[in-house]
Write a protein that holds these residues in place. Structure first.
Motif, short mmCIF file in Angstrom:
data_model
loop_
_atom_site.label_atom_id
_atom_site.label_comp_id
_atom_site.label_asym_id
_atom_site.label_seq_id
_atom_site.Cartn_x
_atom_site.Cartn_y
_atom_site.Cartn_z
N GLY A 1 0.84 -1.21 0.00
CA GLY A 1 0.00 0.00 0.00
C GLY A 1 0.86 1.24 0.00
N PRO A 2 0.22 2.41 -0.15
CA PRO A 2 0.98 3.66 -0.32
C PRO A 2 1.33 4.39 0.98
N PHE A 3 0.99 3.81 2.14
CA PHE A 3 1.07 4.62 3.37
C PHE A 3 2.07 4.12 4.39
N VAL B 1 4.74 -2.60 11.94
CA VAL B 1 3.28 -2.56 11.97
C VAL B 1 2.82 -1.12 11.71
N TRP B 2 1.92 -0.93 10.76
CA TRP B 2 1.37 0.42 10.57
C TRP B 2 -0.09 0.32 10.17
N GLN B 3 -0.86 1.33 10.51
CA GLN B 3 -2.30 1.27 10.27
C GLN B 3 -2.92 2.66 10.34
N ALA B 4 -4.17 2.74 9.86
CA ALA B 4 -4.94 3.98 9.96
C ALA B 4 -5.44 4.16 11.40
N ASN B 5 -5.84 5.39 11.72
CA ASN B 5 -6.44 5.65 13.03
C ASN B 5 -7.91 5.21 13.02
N THR B 6 -8.60 5.48 14.10
CA THR B 6 -9.99 5.00 14.23
C THR B 6 -10.91 5.61 13.18
N GLY C 1 -9.95 6.06 10.05
CA GLY C 1 -9.54 5.58 8.74
C GLY C 1 -8.51 6.48 8.07
N LYS C 2 -7.82 7.28 8.86
CA LYS C 2 -6.83 8.23 8.32
C LYS C 2 -5.42 7.79 8.76
N TYR C 3 -4.50 7.73 7.80
CA TYR C 3 -3.11 7.42 8.11
C TYR C 3 -2.37 8.68 8.51
N HIS C 4 -1.35 8.48 9.36
CA HIS C 4 -0.44 9.58 9.66
C HIS C 4 0.59 9.63 8.52
N HIS C 5 0.15 10.13 7.38
CA HIS C 5 0.98 10.10 6.17
C HIS C 5 0.54 11.25 5.27
N GLU C 6 1.52 12.01 4.80
CA GLU C 6 1.19 13.23 4.05
C GLU C 6 0.49 12.95 2.72
N ILE D 1 -4.57 -4.08 9.44
CA ILE D 1 -3.27 -3.65 9.95
C ILE D 1 -2.20 -4.19 9.01
N HIS D 2 -1.29 -3.31 8.59
CA HIS D 2 -0.20 -3.71 7.71
C HIS D 2 0.95 -4.28 8.54
N PHE D 3 1.56 -5.33 8.02
CA PHE D 3 2.72 -5.95 8.66
C PHE D 3 3.83 -6.14 7.63
#
Ligand code: FE2
Length: 222
Positions: A43-45, A94-99, A101-106, A154-156
């Motif tokens: 994925g892109p995030f 491990v990275w994922q969106a918040n509750t 559905g928004k990633y901490h990613h520009e 959740i991305h792994f």
């Protein structure tokens, strides 16, 4: 928290007759290579910039007051190889969106709210028995197009020298969006069962829902 790869755990993995093993003991004969955790797109995030706090509690951020919004959960599991041996010292990213559905990613175009209290990314090392665990929140679904919403996932990314690096995604059993997700639907039903995890209340964690994700990776053959 489960600290051993037990027969019961192996059965949950669908390893059937091969499940006569405990942590540290190899299974004789060919490994259950059909049980290797299927890869899924990165994925892109994946985070672009380093951050100081990447520990195993994604619900708290160093320097912030308060906890992340959303339902806190515990994800635990283990990294094992095709012989059911635990893989110690593996890097589990491990990275994922918040509750929301928004990633901490520009580059995330989603207009959903950010959550400064949510860590969003963790880097863990498996213990000697191959296990890992972290506390997070159930990520929100997010839109890819008008017709397609990604289900909570959740991305792994799992890496260790001598093993093939694996990038995959973990999903939540029972979520209606799972059935319509183009990425999850690239997998066979058997493969889906490796990445869709059931969560149940855990007394050990004050009733928070907990789930176990077992990740099988392949050794590099020299
Ligand atoms: Fe994603």
């Amino acid at each position: 928290m489960d600290k051993k790869i037990t027969r019961r755990t192996a059965l949950q993995l669908g390893l059937g007759a091969a499940a006569g093993s405990v942590a540290g003991a190899a299974i004789p004969g060919p490994g259950p290579s059909h049980c290797v955790t299927p890869a899924q797109t990165e994925g892109p995030f994946y985070p672009k910039h380093d951050q100081p706090d990447k520990d195993a509690d994604l619900t708290m951020v160093d320097g912030q007051t308060g906890a992340a919004k959303g339902e806190a959960i515990i994800v635990s599991g283990a990294v094992i190889d095709e012989s059911m041996k635990p893989v110690a010292g593996a890097l589990v990213d491990v990275w994922q969106a918040n509750t929301h559905g928004k990633y901490h990613h520009e580059d995330d175009p989603n207009t959903a709210p950010t959550d400064p209290q949510f860590q969003g990314w963790a880097q863990l090392r498996t213990d000697d028995d191959g296990t890992f665990s972290f506390k997070t929140i159930i990520p929100g679904a997010y839109p890819v197009s008008d017709e397609w919403w990604r289900p909570p996932h959740i991305h792994f990314k799992v890496a260790k020298r001598g093993y093939h690096e694996l990038t995959t995604q973990m999903y939540f059993a029972g979520n209606d969006l799972n059935e319509k997700d183009s990425i999850l639907n690239e997998l066979t039903d058997a493969e889906k069962s490796r990445v869709v995890v059931g969560f149940t209340p855990s007394d050990e964690h004050d009733g928070a829902n907990a789930g176990h994700f077992y990740i099988m990776i392949r050794k590099v053959i020299a």
